[in-house]
Structure formats: structure tokens, C-alpha cells
Write a protein that holds these residues in place. Structure first.
Motif, short mmCIF file in Angstrom:
data_model
loop_
_atom_site.label_atom_id
_atom_site.label_comp_id
_atom_site.label_asym_id
_atom_site.label_seq_id
_atom_site.Cartn_x
_atom_site.Cartn_y
_atom_site.Cartn_z
N PRO A 6 0.77 -1.06 0.21
CA PRO A 6 -0.03 0.01 0.22
C PRO A 6 0.85 1.41 0.00
N SER A 7 0.51 2.23 -0.69
CA SER A 7 0.88 3.55 -0.60
C SER A 7 2.43 3.64 -1.16
N ARG A 8 2.73 2.46 -1.76
CA ARG A 8 3.91 2.58 -2.54
C ARG A 8 4.07 3.15 -3.77
N SER A 273 -0.14 4.48 20.81
CA SER A 273 0.11 5.78 21.44
C SER A 273 0.99 6.73 20.33
N GLN A 274 0.58 6.66 19.11
CA GLN A 274 1.27 7.46 18.23
C GLN A 274 0.62 8.72 17.78
N ASN A 275 -0.83 8.83 18.17
CA ASN A 275 -1.36 9.96 17.79
C ASN A 275 -2.38 10.21 18.92
N CYS A 344 -7.62 -3.20 6.41
CA CYS A 344 -8.18 -1.65 6.25
C CYS A 344 -7.22 -0.72 6.48
N HIS A 345 -6.06 -1.10 6.75
CA HIS A 345 -4.98 0.09 6.79
C HIS A 345 -4.98 0.97 5.56
N ALA A 346 -5.04 2.08 5.71
CA ALA A 346 -5.49 2.94 4.53
C ALA A 346 -4.09 3.01 3.43
N LYS A 371 -8.72 13.69 7.69
CA LYS A 371 -7.11 13.84 7.29
C LYS A 371 -6.33 12.82 6.68
N ILE A 372 -6.85 11.56 7.08
CA ILE A 372 -6.14 10.62 6.32
C ILE A 372 -6.45 10.43 4.76
N ILE A 373 -7.66 10.50 4.67
CA ILE A 373 -8.22 10.79 3.04
C ILE A 373 -7.22 11.82 2.44
N HIS A 374 -6.86 12.97 2.98
CA HIS A 374 -6.08 13.99 2.40
C HIS A 374 -4.72 13.25 2.12
N HIS A 375 -4.12 12.61 3.28
CA HIS A 375 -3.13 12.10 3.07
C HIS A 375 -2.67 11.06 1.83
N GLU A 376 -4.05 10.22 1.82
CA GLU A 376 -3.95 9.33 0.58
C GLU A 376 -4.09 9.86 -0.60
N HIS A 402 6.70 11.09 -0.41
CA HIS A 402 5.59 10.72 -0.65
C HIS A 402 4.51 10.70 0.72
N GLU A 403 5.18 10.50 1.73
CA GLU A 403 4.17 10.57 2.81
C GLU A 403 3.83 12.04 3.37
N ALA A 404 4.77 12.96 2.82
CA ALA A 404 4.53 14.37 3.41
C ALA A 404 3.41 14.96 2.59
N ALA A 446 3.28 14.42 19.14
CA ALA A 446 3.31 13.06 19.81
C ALA A 446 3.84 11.98 19.02
N PHE A 447 3.84 12.02 17.75
CA PHE A 447 4.20 11.07 16.72
C PHE A 447 5.48 10.93 16.62
N LEU A 448 6.40 12.03 16.83
CA LEU A 448 7.81 12.04 16.44
C LEU A 448 8.62 10.72 16.87
N TYR A 502 0.74 -2.52 12.06
CA TYR A 502 0.73 -2.75 10.49
C TYR A 502 1.94 -2.76 9.87
N HIS A 503 2.96 -1.73 10.05
CA HIS A 503 4.07 -1.49 9.24
C HIS A 503 5.11 -2.64 9.59
N VAL A 504 5.15 -3.38 10.80
CA VAL A 504 5.93 -4.18 11.17
C VAL A 504 5.56 -5.47 10.67
N PRO A 509 8.86 0.10 5.61
CA PRO A 509 9.89 1.01 6.51
C PRO A 509 8.81 2.35 6.97
N TYR A 510 9.62 2.62 8.38
CA TYR A 510 8.85 3.80 9.17
C TYR A 510 9.37 5.01 9.00
N ALA A 511 10.81 4.86 8.78
CA ALA A 511 11.57 6.31 8.94
C ALA A 511 10.83 7.45 8.02
#
Ligand code: X8Z
Ligand code: ZN
Length: 607
Positions: A6-8, A273-275, A344-346, A371-376, A402-404, A446-448, A502-504, A509-511
Motif C-alpha cells: 500500500p501507498s508505495r 500511542s502514536q497520535n 483496512c489500513h489506508a 485527514k487520512i483521506i487527504h493524506h492518501e 511521498h508521505e508528506a 506526539a508522533f515523532l 501494521y508496518h512491522v 519501512p517507517y523512517a
């Protein structure tokens, strides 16, 4: 490169979608020339273009209909892709050292940033484990009682985490989700070993080193850059964490929230606890806050998933970008089906590297999903913008870009924007700024440390420094050290808490998300300037600015054709991803938080 996910980006899919390369790549005996290298590149690009679709379609079906059959098909095409990309990568080596034109040299380099498993059995094993892990995560459920009807999917559990204020219920949802991951721990362990073997065959120390090599700098330099950026933003995170602890103590009491040391992870409104945006009601300033609640508006108006997506599309078209193709609306998955398992992960997909772009998401009526829709759609507009680039450049400047993109756009969803949409009656008072900044910080700041620590853990797993028996111990050491959060319950033997993310499980990759969270503030600052805006950054919205849109579009159209530093320079004038734009944006909040922390700490002492 790895299997499509996804999202690649299109080129990532492309690199993996090629079928077994033919003997035409077999190395001739004479020393190759520049012309040979160019011929090799165009043959490889033609083959990638030809064979791109099969694999992506197989992965799309695998994620949209999780069954044993679709998993087998996804693994089948995944293996073919891996074989072909490995063969092309190996063949590319032959041309290293030739004096090629910049574009050709870059393509040759990109081709070799991949893993290569020469043993067909290992390749098949790798692909089937990857498909199995993704499927296992997608269909996982927590069944608190014997009855199958009572089983809870991740979405249900996330809702509890977001809305309940009962620590026992929160802990149950948290542990319920985390206890399913051990079922695929062994698959993950075996997968990591195979992945490392593939990275080593391509000359990388391990898969983590391969990942860190994808940023136009040496892998060790990238690790140092990540640490530099984290140190820049850490003081702001510390202020936010201190404030959050004090407010959580007021709400849950000293028996649940300790005065010092890490805070239990189930209290932050989010499974990882990421958001922390869902606990804003517990944290909001005592006075001067706006009563605007986007989730409430969406629920009251019964805004559909499609309508929510159309609002997002309208943002992009207001910047001068194209309307989404009709097929997007016909082929995307926007809501959770009731009759089958899906991932289900967007995610955002380009099926044909042209206009067959799709989103896959289980949308709910919440501000978070809006907000996630705008991200996608940021991913989708990137796909559409770089479709004219050669296939090897059809990807982001780096994966953080790509993520930004979508997040940058979402930073413009300010009160003035909501007023223009008719979601908000009147503009909030100027003194509501702190509340708004706090809300944004709860998702962005909080996410950083979460984003940083996920790959810190994985880099060490791939390097063999963390052994499977220590997965949980080290995962929690990092989470305590960087995030200041602790496991709500004692660790279980054989546990696999990292795998509950999910990403694990899906090995993404998560960086990239850490980079994106700094980069989006740099892009926001520069696009606001382009739009002619001069006020405080957090009130700027580029909605409707064709000028800002043109600047963004030209970044998107570059794809990966140049090192990312050049793309960033063209877009912002800067050549480093850096925390200062984020710190600027939150400067008024930092002052406020430090003041609150002093006062609240004084109250605690008096108690
Ligand atoms: O995975 C995502 C996107 C798809 S690329 C929904 N995100 C990360 C996450 O959910 O953990 C966006 C922010 C971080
Ligand atoms: Zn994304």
C-alpha cells in the motif's frame, strides 16, 4: 526494492512487478560501453513497464479479499517480481564505473537498491511469508468471549481506545489487540532471516542497511541525520509529554498515572500511542477554546465516505490540480465490507502507472479519517503527476516526500478553511489559537518519537543485535526511552507487540513518516510564502491558491528524477530535512506548555 504494498509509489510497484527476466540480460564477455548501459536500461524499463500490472493487481486483490487463494496468488506474483528485480539488479552491476549521463547513472543506482534472492525456493518462501504476514494482520481479531459473533476487529478496538475513559476497558482493548500478534511471530522471524539473506546477496550488511541506503547518502550518514532531527524536536516533545502526564493524572488519578517515569500506553487514545488527538478533550486549555468539532459535524450531517473523499479532492482541484479520474470512484474501496476480510489500513495504489489510481480505506466519520483521506490523495496526486517520468523515476523524491504531500495539504485545514466549506459558522477568537495548536501537536509532535523508535528497533532486528527472544523487551525499552510510554500490563512470554503494528507485520519501512512529519512543515512554510501569506504559519491555508498549487505540482512532477536534496531545494530553498519549520509553527504552543507545566507542577507539589 520490495514487494508492492500500500501507498508505495509506482516505480516501487514497477520494480517488483516484472516477471522473470529473460536471458537477454546475460552478461556478454567484452567490457560494456556506455551505449550498452543505455541499451540495458531501456530494455529493463520496457520490461518493467510491460509486466508492472500483473503483480499490482494480484496484490490489490490479495488486500481486498483476504482468502487462502488470493494469498497464494499474491505470493506467486510476488515471487516472480522478486526474481525479475533481483536479476535486473545483478545485471545492472556490470555497468557500474562507466561514465554515464546523470539520468542513466541515477537509474543504474536505483536499480541496485533492492534485495536479491538467487535461490528460487528461498524466494518463494520470502514471497509467501510476506503475503501471509499481511493477510494475518488484516484478518486478526480479538474475541473476548467464546462466541465468534463477539469478535472485535482492529477498527472496533481503536474506537474504544479513542473514546472510552475507563482504564479497565482501555486496557482490555489494548491487550486484546496485542495478544493476536504472537500467532505470526515465527513467520516474521523466518522472514527477517530471508530478507537479510537477500540484502547480503546485493552487498548490503543487512536489510536495515539497505533501507538506510535509499536516501542519496551513506547509510550511516542517514542514521546520524535521523538522530540530529530527533534532537532538534525532542524539547518540544518533552514539554508536550510533561503536560499530557499532568492532565492524565488529573483525569485518571495518581494510581493510574505515575508522577514520573513512563506513562501507561493505553491512556493516549490510540492503539500505538502514536497520535494523541483523541484525548484532546482531557487536555484542552481551560479557556478560549473553540467548540468546533469536525467529527461531530460529519456525524450530524451524515457525510458519506464518498462525500468526505470529494471534499479532499476539492482541496487539490482548488490548487489547480486535475479532477480524479472516474475510475477512482468506481474502483476504490472506501468503506469496510461486512462480508469479507480486507486490509483496512489506508493505502493508495496506481494499478497501471497511468490513470487507474485507487484508494483503499475503511472510512469512518471522524476528523482523523478526514485527514487520512487527504493524506492518501497526496499519494494519488503524486502518482498522477509523475506518470510522464521514465518508470524508474516514478516514485517520490524519497519515500518521506511521498508521505508528506497529503499531510502538507491537511495542514491547511484551518478554521478559515472549515468556514469556507460551511462546516464552521464563524471564525474562532484569536485566543483559540493555543487550543488549535495543541490539537495539531497531539497528532504531529506526539508522533515523532514513535516514528523514530519503530525503525530504530527494526534496524537492530535486521542487524541481528536484537534476538527474537528479546523482541518485546527491546521494543519496550525503546518506547520507554523515546516516547515515555510503558506497557499497560506485564510482558507475556513469546509476545510480539511490535507485530501488532501494521508496518512491522507488512514490513513497510517507517523512517519515511518521521521525515514526512518534519518535511510537511517545511513545505507548508514555503507554499504559504508562495501563496503570498505572511501571518503565523498555523493560520495559513493554501486552499484556492493556484500559485502554491503550481509550486507543489512541479515538485510532484519531478518524481525521483533528481536526488531529493535538489527537489527540496527547488521547492523550499533548503537542502536538508529539518525540524526548524516545525518548531517555528509550534513556537507559541511551546511557550504556553512550559508555562502550564510550571503551574501544574506547583499544584502537584502543594497536594
Ligand atoms: O500508514 C500510514 C498511512 C498510509 S501510508 C495511513 N500512516 C502511518 C501510520 O498509520 O502509522 C500515516 C501516518 C503514519
Ligand atoms: Zn501514506
Amino acid at each position: 526494492m520490495k514487494l508492492p504494498r500500500p501507498s508505495r509509489v509506482a516505480a516501487v510497484f514497477a520494480l517488483t512487478a516484472i516477471a522473470a527476466a529473460t536471458g537477454t540480460l546475460a552478461a556478454p564477455k567484452v567490457k560494456p560501453t556506455v551505449a550498452d548501459a543505455e541499451k540495458f536500461l531501456s530494455a529493463t524499463e520496457a520490461r518493467f513497464a510491460n509486466e508492472y500490472e500483473n503483480n499490482v493487481r494480484a496484490q490489490w486483490i490479495g488486500a481486498n479479499f483476504i482468502t487462502d487463494d488470493t494469498e497464494t496468488i499474491a505470493a506467486y506474483f510476488g515471487e516472480k517480481a522478486l526474481a525479475a528485480q533481483g536479476e535486473a539488479a545483478l545485471a545492472a552491476r556490470r555497468y557500474n564505473g562507466l561514465k554515464l549521463k546523470d539520468d542513466a547513472a541515477r537509474k543504474l543506482k536505483l536499480l541496485q537498491l533492492t534485495l536479491m534472492l538467487s535461490n528460487p525456493k528461498e524466494r518463494a518462501d520470502y514471497a509467501s511469508k510476506q503475503a501471509a504476514l499481511s493477510g494475518a494482520y488484516g484478518k486478526a481479531k480479538y474475541c473476548p468471549s467464546e462466541s465468534k459473533d463477539a469478535c472485535l476487529a482492529l477498527g472496533d478496538l481503536e474506537k474504544t481506545l479513542a473514546t472510552s475513559r475507563d482504564p479497565a476497558k482501555l486496557k482490555d482493548a489494548w491487550t486484546g489487540w496485542h495478544q493476536q500478534a504472537p500467532t505470526y511471530k515465527q513467520t516474521y522471524i523466518d522472514y527477517v532471516a530471508l530478507s537479510n539473506k537477500g540484502a547480503r546477496e546485493m552487498g548490503f550488511a543487512d536489510t536495515g542497511a539497505l533501507w538506510r541506503s535509499q536516501y542519496d547518502m551513506k547509510p550511516e550518514q542517514f542514521a546520524a541525520e535521523m538522530e540530529r532531527m530527533w534532537q532538534q524536536v525532542k524539547p518540544l516533545y518533552d514539554s508536550l509529554h510533561t503536560y499530557t502526564r499532568l492532565k492524565l493524572r488529573q483525569n485518571y488519578g495518581a494510581a493510574v498515572v505515575p508522577a514520573s517515569g513512563p506513562v501507561p500506553a493505553h491512556l493516549f487514545g490510540n492503539m500505538w500511542s502514536q497520535n494523541w488527538e483523541h484525548i484532546y478533550p482531557l487536555l484542552k486549555p481551560a479557556t478560549g477554546t473553540s467548540s468546533f468539532d469536525l467529527s461531530k459535524v460529519l456525524v450530524e450531517r451524515k457525510t458519506s465516505a464518498k462525500e468526505m473523499s470529494q471534499y479532499a479532492e476539492r482541496f487539490y482541484t482548488s490548487l489547480g490540480m486535475q479532477k480524479l479520474p472516474e475510475s477512482f470512484w468506481l474502483r476504490s474501496l472506501l468503506t469496510k465490507p461486512h462480508d469479507r476480510d480486507v486490509v483496512c489500513h489506508a493505502s493508495a495504489w496506481s494499478l497501471d502507472r497511468l490513470d487507474d489510481v485507487r484508494m483503499k480505506m475503511c472510512i469512518t466519520r471522524t476528523a482523523e479519517d478526514f485527514k487520512i483521506i487527504h493524506h492518501e490523495l497526496g499519494h494519488i496526486y503524486y502518482f498522477l503527476a509523475y506518470k510522464k517520468q521514465p518508470i524508474l523515476f516514478q516514485t517520490g523524491a524519497n519515500d518521506g516526500f511521498h508521505e508528506a504531500i497529503g499531510d502538507t495539504v491537511a495542514l491547511s485545514m484551518t478554521p478559515s478553511y472549515y468556514q469556507q466549506l460551511g462546516f464552521m459558522d464563524k471564525a474562532p477568537e484569536a485566543n483559540a489559537d493555543i487550543g488549535e495548536l495543541l490539537q495539531v501537536a497531539l497528532s504531529k509532535v506526539a508522533f515523532l518519537p514513535f516514528a523514530y523508535s519503530v525503525d530504530k528497533w527494526r534496524w537492530d532486528v535486521y542487524a541481528g543485535k536484537i534476538k527474537p527472544d528479546d523482541y518485546d523487551k527491546t521494543w519496550w525499552q525503546l518506547r520507554e526511552q523515546y516516547m515515555g510510554v510503558s506497557r499497560p500490563a506485564p510482558m507475556a512470554a513469546g509476545g510480539f507487540d511490535a507485530g501488532a503494528k501494521y508496518h512491522v507485520a507488512a514490513d513497510v519501512p517507517y523512517a519515511r513518516y518521521f521525515l514526512a512529519h518534519l518535511l510537511q512543515f517545511q513545505l507548508h512554510r514555503s507554499l504559504c510564502a508562495e501563496a503570498g501569506y505572511t501571518g503565523p504559519l498555523h493560520r495559513c491555508s493554501i486552499y484556492g491558491s493556484q500559485k502554491a498549487g503550481a509550486k507543489l505540482q512541479s515538485l510532484l512532477e519531478m518524481g525521483a528524477s533528481k536526488p531529493w536534496q535538489e527537489a527540496l531545494k527547488a521547492a523550499t530553498g533548503e537542502d536538508k530535512i529539518d525540524g526548524t519549520a516545525l518548531l517555528d509553527y509550534f513556537a507559541p504552543l511551546k511557550t504556553w506548555l512550559d508555562e502550564q507545566n510550571k503551574q501544574l507542577a506547583a499544584v502537584e507539589v502543594r497536594k
